[in-house]
Design a protein around this motif. Structure first.
Motif, PDB file in Angstrom:
ATOM      1  N   ASP A   1       0.825  -1.212   0.000  1.00  0.00           N
ATOM      2  CA  ASP A   1       0.000   0.000   0.000  1.00  0.00           C
ATOM      3  C   ASP A   1       0.861   1.265   0.000  1.00  0.00           C
ATOM      4  OD1 ASP A   1      -1.902   1.944   0.278  1.00  0.00           O
ATOM      5  OD2 ASP A   1      -2.806   1.131   2.105  1.00  0.00           O
ATOM      6  N   LEU A   2       1.042   1.860  -1.158  1.00  0.00           N
ATOM      7  CA  LEU A   2       1.881   3.052  -1.273  1.00  0.00           C
ATOM      8  C   LEU A   2       1.242   4.284  -0.636  1.00  0.00           C
ATOM      9  CD1 LEU A   2       3.216   2.600  -4.930  1.00  0.00           C
ATOM     10  CD2 LEU A   2       4.373   2.051  -2.777  1.00  0.00           C
ATOM     11  N   HIS A   3      -0.035   4.205  -0.280  1.00  0.00           N
ATOM     12  CA  HIS A   3      -0.649   5.308   0.462  1.00  0.00           C
ATOM     13  C   HIS A   3       0.055   5.519   1.804  1.00  0.00           C
ATOM     14  CE1 HIS A   3      -4.215   4.051  -2.062  1.00  0.00           C
ATOM     15  NE2 HIS A   3      -4.133   5.334  -2.337  1.00  0.00           N
ATOM     16  N   VAL A   4       0.627   4.455   2.354  1.00  0.00           N
ATOM     17  CA  VAL A   4       1.341   4.564   3.626  1.00  0.00           C
ATOM     18  C   VAL A   4       2.560   5.467   3.466  1.00  0.00           C
ATOM     19  CG1 VAL A   4       2.611   3.279   5.400  1.00  0.00           C
ATOM     20  CG2 VAL A   4       0.517   2.330   4.417  1.00  0.00           C
ATOM     21  N   ALA A   5       3.259   5.321   2.358  1.00  0.00           N
ATOM     22  CA  ALA A   5       4.410   6.190   2.084  1.00  0.00           C
ATOM     23  C   ALA A   5       3.967   7.636   1.916  1.00  0.00           C
ATOM     24  CB  ALA A   5       5.142   5.711   0.829  1.00  0.00           C
ATOM     25  N   GLU A   6       2.847   7.837   1.262  1.00  0.00           N
ATOM     26  CA  GLU A   6       2.321   9.193   1.084  1.00  0.00           C
ATOM     27  C   GLU A   6       1.972   9.816   2.430  1.00  0.00           C
ATOM     28  OE1 GLU A   6      -0.964   8.681  -1.524  1.00  0.00           O
ATOM     29  OE2 GLU A   6       0.281   8.279  -3.290  1.00  0.00           O
ATOM     30  N   ARG A   7       1.378   9.024   3.304  1.00  0.00           N
ATOM     31  CA  ARG A   7       1.013   9.522   4.645  1.00  0.00           C
ATOM     32  C   ARG A   7       2.264   9.887   5.447  1.00  0.00           C
ATOM     33  NH1 ARG A   7      -1.854  12.393   8.175  1.00  0.00           N
ATOM     34  NH2 ARG A   7      -2.384  11.289  10.108  1.00  0.00           N
ATOM     35  N   ALA A   8       3.301   9.046   5.360  1.00  0.00           N
ATOM     36  CA  ALA A   8       4.548   9.345   6.060  1.00  0.00           C
ATOM     37  C   ALA A   8       5.169  10.631   5.527  1.00  0.00           C
ATOM     38  CB  ALA A   8       5.525   8.179   5.906  1.00  0.00           C
ATOM     39  N   ALA A   9       5.149  10.808   4.226  1.00  0.00           N
ATOM     40  CA  ALA A   9       5.687  12.028   3.624  1.00  0.00           C
ATOM     41  C   ALA A   9       4.888  13.255   4.068  1.00  0.00           C
ATOM     42  CB  ALA A   9       5.677  11.907   2.099  1.00  0.00           C
ATOM     43  N   GLU A  10       3.582  13.110   4.088  1.00  0.00           N
ATOM     44  CA  GLU A  10       2.707  14.203   4.535  1.00  0.00           C
ATOM     45  C   GLU A  10       3.040  14.617   5.970  1.00  0.00           C
ATOM     46  OE1 GLU A  10      -1.599  13.643   6.227  1.00  0.00           O
ATOM     47  OE2 GLU A  10      -1.725  13.705   4.052  1.00  0.00           O
ATOM     48  N   LEU A  11       3.252  13.644   6.832  1.00  0.00           N
ATOM     49  CA  LEU A  11       3.579  13.936   8.226  1.00  0.00           C
ATOM     50  C   LEU A  11       4.925  14.646   8.335  1.00  0.00           C
ATOM     51  CD1 LEU A  11       2.388  10.575   9.801  1.00  0.00           C
ATOM     52  CD2 LEU A  11       1.420  12.834  10.293  1.00  0.00           C
ATOM     53  N   TYR A  12       5.915  14.167   7.593  1.00  0.00           N
ATOM     54  CA  TYR A  12       7.228  14.821   7.634  1.00  0.00           C
ATOM     55  C   TYR A  12       7.116  16.261   7.133  1.00  0.00           C
ATOM     56  CZ  TYR A  12      11.907  16.298   6.507  1.00  0.00           C
ATOM     57  OH  TYR A  12      13.060  17.048   6.445  1.00  0.00           O
ATOM     58  N   LEU A  13       6.469  16.456   6.015  1.00  0.00           N
ATOM     59  CA  LEU A  13       6.395  17.781   5.396  1.00  0.00           C
ATOM     60  C   LEU A  13       5.576  18.765   6.224  1.00  0.00           C
ATOM     61  CD1 LEU A  13       5.967  16.618   1.690  1.00  0.00           C
ATOM     62  CD2 LEU A  13       8.007  17.668   2.710  1.00  0.00           C
ATOM     63  N   SER A  14       4.724  18.252   7.108  1.00  0.00           N
ATOM     64  CA  SER A  14       3.940  19.122   7.990  1.00  0.00           C
ATOM     65  C   SER A  14       4.620  19.318   9.343  1.00  0.00           C
ATOM     66  CB  SER A  14       2.528  18.555   8.188  1.00  0.00           C
ATOM     67  OG  SER A  14       2.572  17.286   8.821  1.00  0.00           O
ATOM     68  N   GLY A  15       5.872  18.863   9.464  1.00  0.00           N
ATOM     69  CA  GLY A  15       6.650  19.110  10.674  1.00  0.00           C
ATOM     70  C   GLY A  15       6.426  18.138  11.799  1.00  0.00           C
ATOM     71  N   HIS A  16       5.933  16.933  11.498  1.00  0.00           N
ATOM     72  CA  HIS A  16       5.643  15.958  12.552  1.00  0.00           C
ATOM     73  C   HIS A  16       6.808  15.042  12.884  1.00  0.00           C
ATOM     74  CE1 HIS A  16       1.482  17.232  12.089  1.00  0.00           C
ATOM     75  NE2 HIS A  16       1.184  16.538  13.171  1.00  0.00           N
ATOM     76  N   GLY A  17       7.923  15.187  12.209  1.00  0.00           N
ATOM     77  CA  GLY A  17       9.092  14.368  12.504  1.00  0.00           C
ATOM     78  C   GLY A  17      10.306  14.894  11.765  1.00  0.00           C
TER      79      GLY A  17
END
Length: 218
Positions: free
Chosen positions: A33-49
């Protein structure tokens, strides 16, 4: 056609809906499920890690559809979304959740990565199983669990259009993960989770309909 009501009961049970707050980093568990990678990227780009760890080689499903490790595929997606390559760590030899955890822990130790708190990301229909497994196999980890923010209906649409997996594959995987929550709680692989009768009834309905392709021998 499968019993949609039963499938949605299981979908809802798999969700934990935990609050996500900024952490040291993000660990995304590999799968098809590549949506998981998209979610991780979204979190990083929004300053969550401050970094992302992608963990996953080729598992029982992805070895049939890909020739590249899950973690590498996930990293490519994140980089396309704008995540810098130098904040990404890749563990790409594990083939199941237990190995994901074992090999990621070793990599964190070897690389001296800060791990005071993390956000872990997986499929929407694996949140509960990942939570229970981490609590047992990595009890010292301070984490919250999240997943791609799509509805059951949106995932159905995705699998209807997918060239790699089908809607039947999707339902089989959800049913199989529910059984693993039950079996692995009994054998000590993860902490036990209560499974309400309504959820187990839904499981039985779908199994009787033939959605037993991802079940394991208990």
């Amino acid at each position: 056609m499968f019993d949609i009501k039963s499938a949605k009961v299981i979908w809802d049970y798999h969700h934990l809906d935990q609050d996500v707050v900024p952490a040291d980093g993000i660990i995304a568990f590999g799968s098809h499920d590549l949506h998981v990678a998209e979610r991780a990227a979204e979190l990083y780009l929004s300053g969550h890690g401050r970094y992302i760890i992608f963990t996953g080689g080729l598992g029982r499903i992805t070895q049939k559809i890909w020739h590249k490790p899950e973690a590498n595929k996930f990293a490519e997606v994140a980089i396309e979304k704008g995540v810098p390559r130098d904040v990404i760590f890749i563990e790409n030899v594990s083939s199941n959740t237990g190995e994901n955890i074992q090999f990621t822990k070793k990599m964190i130790s070897d690389e001296t990565i800060s791990i005071d708190s993390v956000i872990v990301v997986d499929k929407p229909f694996k949140e509960r199983r990942l939570f229970a497994t981490l609590k047992k196999q990595w009890p010292e980890l301070n984490f919250s669990v999240t997943s791609p923010k799509y509805s059951f209906e949106e995932y159905l649409s995705y699998y209807q259009e997918s060239e790699e997996l089908t809607v039947d594959d999707f339902i089989n995987i959800m049913v199989g993960d529910l059984q693993r929550i039950d079996v692995y709680g009994d054998n000590g692989f993860q902490i036990k989770q209560e499974i309400p009768d309504t959820v187990w009834d839904a499981f039985q309905i779908l199994v009787k309909e033939g959605y037993d392709k991802q079940l394991i021998k208990a």
